[in-house]
Design a protein around this motif. Structure first.
Motif, mmCIF file in Angstrom:
data_model
loop_
_atom_site.group_PDB
_atom_site.id
_atom_site.type_symbol
_atom_site.label_atom_id
_atom_site.label_comp_id
_atom_site.label_asym_id
_atom_site.label_seq_id
_atom_site.Cartn_x
_atom_site.Cartn_y
_atom_site.Cartn_z
ATOM 1 N N ASP A 1 -116.760 -40.265 3.547
ATOM 2 C CA ASP A 1 -115.499 -39.688 4.019
ATOM 3 C C ASP A 1 -114.313 -40.543 3.589
ATOM 4 O OD1 ASP A 1 -116.694 -37.486 5.395
ATOM 5 O OD2 ASP A 1 -117.264 -38.852 7.004
ATOM 6 N N PHE A 2 -114.482 -41.862 3.650
ATOM 7 C CA PHE A 2 -113.391 -42.761 3.268
ATOM 8 C C PHE A 2 -113.154 -42.720 1.759
ATOM 9 C CE2 PHE A 2 -114.092 -44.341 7.489
ATOM 10 C CZ PHE A 2 -112.858 -44.815 7.882
ATOM 11 N N THR A 3 -114.233 -42.775 0.978
ATOM 12 C CA THR A 3 -114.058 -42.740 -0.479
ATOM 13 C C THR A 3 -113.544 -41.376 -0.922
ATOM 14 O OG1 THR A 3 -116.405 -42.153 -0.733
ATOM 15 C CG2 THR A 3 -115.818 -44.488 -0.891
ATOM 16 N N GLY A 4 -113.998 -40.310 -0.263
ATOM 17 C CA GLY A 4 -113.505 -38.980 -0.601
ATOM 18 C C GLY A 4 -112.023 -38.829 -0.333
ATOM 19 N N ALA A 5 -111.561 -39.416 0.789
ATOM 20 C CA ALA A 5 -110.138 -39.352 1.116
ATOM 21 C C ALA A 5 -109.301 -40.115 0.098
ATOM 22 C CB ALA A 5 -109.909 -39.905 2.520
ATOM 23 N N VAL A 6 -109.786 -41.271 -0.341
ATOM 24 C CA VAL A 6 -109.065 -42.056 -1.354
ATOM 25 C C VAL A 6 -109.007 -41.291 -2.667
ATOM 26 C CG1 VAL A 6 -109.152 -44.161 -2.741
ATOM 27 C CG2 VAL A 6 -109.585 -44.277 -0.284
#
Length: 302
Positions: free
Chosen positions: A285-290
């Motif tokens: 979720d964090f890498t996707g948001a970045v």
């Protein structure tokens, strides 16, 4: 072969913990926790094994203070030991009038002593093993010790498996100078010490940085700073490894908020409990948001 300094002398719970954390390494007993940390900082040992918290008596303040001060040391492993004591006594059979141990140990067998040695006066010693040494030297009549002490000191075993709280445990850390960190396992712990401004809501702000990222806090302790009365350092342990995007994101946010932030390590948990991941707080979720923000900046998304 590495040299591992540990909180001694021989026969402490810390020696037992060091045995579980090392293989074929030389164990070097020292008298105090600060001495174990100093041995690593001076290059006299490659690592130090010290206690950090007990489920009955709470944090080991000498370890916390030692990690917040001087050159940085980081935790690379931990051990979790059940705390059941052995009571060793003089071999001459004389009445027991004094019983010695480390204050944490005495606190954990208070009820047992009241029932079984009601006439004995508790005496604080620098460690459980130092109490056994004192019995050997005639300073005390009995000692509350770690079970391993019976291997080192030829004393009479008065009782074994002694504990007021049957499931009491102590956690120990293996500390080294900064370097390559252990690989993430999915069941890891990250430790920091944060210095923050002395104002309303400071601690809540720090904890919010973890909570909004779905990171589970596993320990929180406060220790006063030595220079300014009323100001504190916050020691935090939480689930996860610094290599994970969600943990790195939280640490970056804490670094912005704190006047000082010291990273104390990321390592596998001794109990092998996997991190709790809330919906929307996984690393993907964090890498996707970045990646999404990067795409917007490139004009690839409306």
């Amino acid at each position: 072969m590495s040299r591992i300094a540990y909180f001694g002398p021989q026969g402490t719970f810390t020696e037992q913990a060091a045995r579980t954390l090392t293989v074929d390494d030389e164990l070097l007993p020292v008298e105090t926790i600060p001495a174990a940390l100093a041995a690593v900082r001076k290059g006299e040992a490659d690592a130090a094994c010290v206690p950090v918290e007990n489920s009955v008596e709470g944090p080991v303040t000498a370890t916390l203070d030692g990690l917040a001060e001087q050159e940085l040391l980081v935790a690379v492993a931990e051990a979790l030991l059940p705390v059941h004591f052995t009571v060793l006594a003089r071999t001459d059979g004389e009445p027991i009038r004094t019983v010695a141990s480390h204050p944490h140990a005495l606190a954990q067998v208070r009820q047992w002593l009241e029932v079984n040695l009601p006439d004995a006066r508790p005496v604080a010693a620098s460690s459980t093993a130092a109490a056994a040494v004192g019995v050997r030297q005639g300073e005390f009549d009995a000692a509350v010790t770690a079970p391993v002490a019976a291997e080192h000191y030829p004393l009479r075993v008065l009782a074994t498996e002694v504990a007021d709280v049957r499931d009491a445990r102590t956690r120990f850390l293996l500390l080294k100078p900064p370097g390559e960190l252990p690989e993430p396992t999915g069941a890891d712990r990250t430790s920091i010490v944060a210095a923050a401004a002395n104002r309303t809501g400071t601690l809540a702000e720090l904890l919010t940085e973890l909570a909004t990222r779905g990171i589970n806090l596993t320990r929180l302790d406060a220790r006063p700073t030595k220079g300014n009365f009323g100001e504190y350092l916050f020691f935090m342990d939480f689930e996860g490894h610094i290599s994970e995007p969600r943990i790195g994101d939280a640490l970056a946010a804490l670094r912005r908020r704190c006047s000082g932030l010291r990273f104390l390590g990321s390592h596998p948990r001794a109990d092998q409990v996997a991190a709790t991941i809330q919906p929307g707080a996984a690393n993907d979720d964090f890498t996707g948001a970045v990646d999404w923000v990067a795409a917007v900046r490139r004009g690839e998304l409306a």
